[in-house]
Design an enzyme around this catalytic site. Structure first.
Site, PDB file in Angstrom:
ATOM      1  N   GLN A 100       0.854  -1.193   0.000  1.00 44.80           N
ATOM      2  CA  GLN A 100       0.000   0.000   0.000  1.00 44.80           C
ATOM      3  C   GLN A 100       0.888   1.240   0.000  1.00 44.80           C
ATOM      4  O   GLN A 100       0.386   2.357  -0.084  1.00 44.80           O
ATOM      5  CB  GLN A 100      -0.873   0.012   1.257  1.00 44.80           C
ATOM      6  CG  GLN A 100      -1.838  -1.154   1.335  1.00 44.80           C
ATOM      7  CD  GLN A 100      -2.447  -1.258   2.727  1.00 44.80           C
ATOM      8  OE1 GLN A 100      -3.461  -0.640   3.018  1.00 44.80           O
ATOM      9  NE2 GLN A 100      -1.835  -2.046   3.586  1.00 44.80           N
ATOM     10  N   HIS A 118      -1.448   1.338  -4.280  1.00 42.26           N
ATOM     11  CA  HIS A 118      -1.828   2.736  -4.043  1.00 42.26           C
ATOM     12  C   HIS A 118      -0.971   3.700  -4.868  1.00 42.26           C
ATOM     13  O   HIS A 118      -0.922   4.897  -4.569  1.00 42.26           O
ATOM     14  CB  HIS A 118      -1.736   3.082  -2.549  1.00 42.26           C
ATOM     15  CG  HIS A 118      -2.849   2.460  -1.741  1.00 42.26           C
ATOM     16  ND1 HIS A 118      -2.879   2.456  -0.371  1.00 42.26           N
ATOM     17  CD2 HIS A 118      -3.985   1.829  -2.129  1.00 42.26           C
ATOM     18  CE1 HIS A 118      -3.973   1.829   0.053  1.00 42.26           C
ATOM     19  NE2 HIS A 118      -4.655   1.429  -0.990  1.00 42.26           N
ATOM     20  N   ASN A 211       3.281  -7.251  12.961  1.00 47.73           N
ATOM     21  CA  ASN A 211       2.967  -5.839  13.193  1.00 47.73           C
ATOM     22  C   ASN A 211       3.511  -5.447  14.572  1.00 47.73           C
ATOM     23  O   ASN A 211       3.827  -6.302  15.399  1.00 47.73           O
ATOM     24  CB  ASN A 211       1.444  -5.632  13.152  1.00 47.73           C
ATOM     25  CG  ASN A 211       1.042  -4.248  12.681  1.00 47.73           C
ATOM     26  OD1 ASN A 211       1.729  -3.633  11.874  1.00 47.73           O
ATOM     27  ND2 ASN A 211      -0.062  -3.748  13.188  1.00 47.73           N
TER      28      ASN A 211
HETATM   29  P1  OAD Z   1      -1.361   2.983   9.180  1.00 48.92           P
HETATM   30  O1  OAD Z   1      -0.669   4.214   9.623  1.00 48.92           O
HETATM   31  O2  OAD Z   1      -2.838   2.976   9.204  1.00 48.92           O
HETATM   32  O3  OAD Z   1      -0.870   1.742  10.056  1.00 48.92           O
HETATM   33  C1  OAD Z   1       0.495   1.465  10.240  1.00 48.92           C
HETATM   34  C2  OAD Z   1       0.623   0.158  10.999  1.00 48.92           C
HETATM   35  O4  OAD Z   1       2.006  -0.133  11.121  1.00 48.92           O
HETATM   36  C3  OAD Z   1       0.039   0.191  12.419  1.00 48.92           C
HETATM   37  O5  OAD Z   1      -0.724  -0.991  12.633  1.00 48.92           O
HETATM   38  C4  OAD Z   1       1.273   0.206  13.329  1.00 48.92           C
HETATM   39  O6  OAD Z   1       1.071  -0.523  14.541  1.00 48.92           O
HETATM   40  C5  OAD Z   1       2.287  -0.521  12.453  1.00 48.92           C
HETATM   41  N1  OAD Z   1       3.689  -0.130  12.720  1.00 48.92           N
HETATM   42  C6  OAD Z   1       4.185   1.086  13.036  1.00 48.92           C
HETATM   43  N2  OAD Z   1       5.511   1.041  13.179  1.00 48.92           N
HETATM   44  C7  OAD Z   1       5.881  -0.247  12.932  1.00 48.92           C
HETATM   45  C8  OAD Z   1       7.127  -0.931  12.943  1.00 48.92           C
HETATM   46  N3  OAD Z   1       8.281  -0.315  13.194  1.00 48.92           N
HETATM   47  N4  OAD Z   1       7.119  -2.261  12.677  1.00 48.92           N
HETATM   48  C9  OAD Z   1       5.955  -2.921  12.415  1.00 48.92           C
HETATM   49  N5  OAD Z   1       4.751  -2.317  12.395  1.00 48.92           N
HETATM   50  C10 OAD Z   1       4.706  -0.994  12.654  1.00 48.92           C
HETATM   51  O7  OAD Z   1      -0.801   2.640   7.716  1.00 48.92           O
HETATM   52  P2  OAD Z   1      -1.402   1.661   6.622  1.00 48.92           P
HETATM   53  O8  OAD Z   1      -2.164   0.543   7.240  1.00 48.92           O
HETATM   54  O9  OAD Z   1      -0.312   1.327   5.690  1.00 48.92           O
HETATM   55  O10 OAD Z   1      -3.627   5.107   1.742  1.00 48.92           O
HETATM   56  O11 OAD Z   1      -2.419   2.616   5.884  1.00 48.92           O
HETATM   57  C11 OAD Z   1      -3.133   2.147   4.777  1.00 48.92           C
HETATM   58  C12 OAD Z   1      -3.422   3.287   3.852  1.00 48.92           C
HETATM   59  O12 OAD Z   1      -4.014   4.352   4.576  1.00 48.92           O
HETATM   60  C13 OAD Z   1      -2.213   3.938   3.236  1.00 48.92           C
HETATM   61  O13 OAD Z   1      -1.711   3.230   2.118  1.00 48.92           O
HETATM   62  C14 OAD Z   1      -2.724   5.267   2.846  1.00 48.92           C
HETATM   63  C15 OAD Z   1      -3.422   5.613   4.122  1.00 48.92           C
HETATM   64  O14 OAD Z   1      -4.395   6.558   4.062  1.00 48.92           O
HETATM   65  C16 OAD Z   1      -3.786   6.102   0.846  1.00 48.92           C
HETATM   66  O15 OAD Z   1      -3.212   7.180   0.920  1.00 48.92           O
HETATM   67  C17 OAD Z   1      -4.760   5.761  -0.243  1.00 48.92           C
END
Ligand code: OAD
Length: 242
Positions: A100, A118, A211
């Site tokens: 993503q 994305h 995660n």
């Molecule tokens: P999020 O910011 O929603 O979630 C990030 C995840 O990574 C969370 O569950 C954290 O716990 C985890 N995390 C943070 N640091 C970490 C680390 N060092 N190691 C492992 N895990 C870690 O981001 P996404 O789920 O990627 O879309 O968001 C999905 C989409 O929402 C993105 O692609 C973007 C956003 O809006 C668009 O812009 C269309």
């Protein structure tokens, strides 16, 4: 290794990644404390309506992202996934990496054929003719499309809220053929990606979450590994690859 994990002997692995895999490279996640969406309104900078209202502001937001992305480096999680993909290809298997993220850290970490559902920050798309090209420099309304010549219509090649993610047919084909689904560093709150785990489960495919903390879909995973991606992903890959 989590209990039961050792009994799974996958040939085709589907890996979905999110912002958490790039967090330790220095890129902000979206929804964690201090994440991007706590500083910006999604509807202003990541929607077609926001772009149509104020294209210069949207381009400025993505120019800032491009500046930050220029200096970041792949971390051990990206490198481990590249290693896994090569090792699996060498033994006749397949690892599909679907991200993503709009960065290029998976490629920098050695992965190939990454599905950027994305979009990609390093590319622009003509709002008029749809032509997609690589673009390193600053985005501006003064730029013209190399295909149709229209000035001022180049937008970042990223998927905004309300738009359909890219390569969905290929994604569902790879998901259907996988015998292990792994989700890494994503909160599981944005669809359709957040629905992939349920699709895998309904096909009887084992699922694993790696995660920092349980995601919104944590209960749907057969196996879970919690910790930093830079440690948890190489640990998982080392166990698989040996
Ligand atoms: P999020 O910011 O929603 O979630 C990030 C995840 O990574 C969370 O569950 C954290 O716990 C985890 N995390 C943070 N640091 C970490 C680390 N060092 N190691 C492992 N895990 C870690 O981001 P996404 O789920 O990627 O879309 O968001 C999905 C989409 O929402 C993105 O692609 C973007 C956003 O809006 C668009 O812009 C269309």
């Amino acid at each position: 290794m989590a209990s039961g994990e050792a009994a799974v002997n996958p040939n085709k692995i589907f890996v979905l990644t999110g912002a958490g895999v790039s967090a330790e490279s220095g890129l902000s996640t979206f929804r964690d404390t201090g994440g991007l969406w706590t500083h910006y309104k999604v509807e202003d900078v990541a929607s077609l309506a926001g772009y149509e209202r104020d294209p210069a502001r949207v381009l400025e937001f993505y120019n800032l992202r491009r500046d930050i992305h220029r200096d970041v480096k792949a971390n051990p999680a990206h490198e481990a996934l590249g290693r896994l993909q090569r090792a699996w290809a060498a033994r006749g298997g397949e690892v599909t990496i679907c991200t993503q993220n709009i960065d290029h850290l998976h490629e920098q970490g050695g992965a190939e054929n990454v599905i950027h559902m994305h979009g990609e920050l390093g590319k622009v798309r003509c709002h008029d003719c749809g032509d997609v090209t690589a673009a390193d420099g600053e985005l501006s309304l003064a730029l013209g499309c190399v295909a149709c010549g229209r000035i001022g219509g180049l937008r970042p090649h990223v998927v905004w809220f309300g738009e359909v993610p890219l390569e969905m047919d290929l994604i569902y084909e790879k998901l259907a053929g996988a015998d292990l689904f792994v989700s890494i560093g994503t909160s599981g709150s944005v669809y359709p990606a957040a629905g992939f785990v349920a699709a895998a489960r309904s096909g009887g495919v084992p699922t694993m979450e790696i995660n920092l903390a349980p995601s919104e879909n944590a209960q749907l995973f057969t196996f879970t590994r919690y910790g930093k991606a830079s440690e948890a992903v190489p640990a998982w890959v080392s166990q698989l690859v040996g």
